[in-house]
Design an enzyme around this catalytic site. Sequence first.
Site, short mmCIF file in Angstrom:
data_model
loop_
_atom_site.label_atom_id
_atom_site.label_comp_id
_atom_site.label_asym_id
_atom_site.label_seq_id
_atom_site.Cartn_x
_atom_site.Cartn_y
_atom_site.Cartn_z
N ASP A 1 42.69 81.00 -2.99
CA ASP A 1 41.29 80.59 -2.79
C ASP A 1 40.40 81.80 -3.09
O ASP A 1 39.65 82.27 -2.24
CB ASP A 1 41.07 80.03 -1.37
CG ASP A 1 41.34 81.04 -0.28
OD1 ASP A 1 42.11 82.01 -0.51
OD2 ASP A 1 40.78 80.89 0.83
N ASP B 1 42.53 87.77 -2.66
CA ASP B 1 43.28 86.95 -3.63
C ASP B 1 43.20 87.60 -5.01
O ASP B 1 44.19 87.63 -5.75
CB ASP B 1 42.66 85.55 -3.74
CG ASP B 1 42.54 84.83 -2.42
OD1 ASP B 1 43.31 83.89 -2.19
OD2 ASP B 1 41.67 85.21 -1.62
N VAL C 1 48.42 81.91 -0.54
CA VAL C 1 47.53 82.84 0.18
C VAL C 1 46.19 82.17 0.46
O VAL C 1 45.13 82.79 0.34
CB VAL C 1 47.37 84.16 -0.62
CG1 VAL C 1 48.69 84.92 -0.68
CG2 VAL C 1 46.85 83.91 -2.04
N ASP D 1 46.13 89.35 1.08
CA ASP D 1 46.95 88.54 0.18
C ASP D 1 47.86 89.39 -0.69
O ASP D 1 48.97 88.97 -1.06
CB ASP D 1 46.05 87.65 -0.69
CG ASP D 1 45.27 86.64 0.14
OD1 ASP D 1 45.63 86.44 1.31
OD2 ASP D 1 44.32 86.03 -0.39
O1 RIB Z 1 42.75 85.17 6.92
C1 RIB Z 1 42.93 85.85 5.72
C2 RIB Z 1 43.10 84.89 4.58
O2 RIB Z 1 41.93 84.04 4.53
C3 RIB Z 1 43.22 85.52 3.22
O3 RIB Z 1 44.08 84.74 2.41
C4 RIB Z 1 41.81 85.44 2.71
O4 RIB Z 1 41.74 85.46 1.30
C5 RIB Z 1 41.36 84.11 3.27
O5 RIB Z 1 41.82 83.06 2.48
CA CA Z 2 43.18 83.96 0.27
#
Ligand code: RIB
Ligand code: CA
Length: 287
Positions: free
Chosen positions: A4, A9, A120, A241
């Site tokens: 996301d 990411d 992730v 991530d």
């Molecule tokens: O809580 C951390 C996660 O939430 C990570 O993957 C960040 O990118 C968000 O998606």
């Molecule tokens: Ca993420």
Amino acid sequence: MDVDTGTDDAVAIMFAALHPDIDLVAITTVNGNVPLEQTTDNTLRVLEWIGRGDIPVYAGMNMQIARQDFPAPRAKRRDPKVHMPVLPLPEPKGSRQATSAPQFLVDAFGTEPGMTLVAVAPMSNLATAIALDPAFVGNVVELVIMGGGIFRSNMTASAEFNVWADPEATAVVFSAGFSKITLIPLDATHQARVSLAQCAALRELDTPASKVAAEVIEFRIHGYQLNALAGEVPDSAPVRDALCIAALLEPSVIDLRRVNVVVETVGEYTIGATVIDHAFLTKREPN
Ligand code: RIB
Ligand code: CA
């Protein structure tokens, strides 16, 4: 990878896409840090910026599998001080694939068993893939997830974002019977921080990936400082991530325990909490 994108990411994608020991087959995108359209656009931007526009991107779920209430009224999205809505990279020239992410996951793992899935982001795509074809589960050799927390949370007093954003999807994934799930919780990512000094060293490498990694990690460090909590390490931030990719390449960077993990979907204060039986107090089987 299911993402996301998202600042951390973006770093994880660059890490995987450019590492010689990883063959990054495809990326699927989902509603999360920002809406689906933007996570998809950001992902295309990152890949093209580092010269990996050849990696296909499949867009998936634009909302949770069961709830109608994210982002409103439960809470706003991820902290804009830590995640940029639009990554500071040129607009992509390419576009997403026509197939939906969940269908792609089913097809890809069905035809090419032996691949690892790194998730992730909220698990809406994964749960939908399982609903489309339960055999998908048996075709995934290992599922690596950034999600949950033992003693840490970042969305509510008890929940981590990726789990909280679609708790029913997480419950489907945790109970689906994957042969190996490696869950990397918030706690682990706080032990794998990147510092301002390391960002400076990255920038000195002067590659497309190093420059954007330095920029987004510095943005995260600044955001964490603005949100400073007692006990946080100054001038550094977790790049959550990316730890999933590091752990795949070098398993010794994490310690693993086989435990049972379930997710709270009905609690008054605890929706999205990962209940991790780290002291083996229940009879639930490790999953
Ligand atoms: O809580 C951390 C996660 O939430 C990570 O993957 C960040 O990118 C968000 O998606
Ligand atoms: Ca993420």
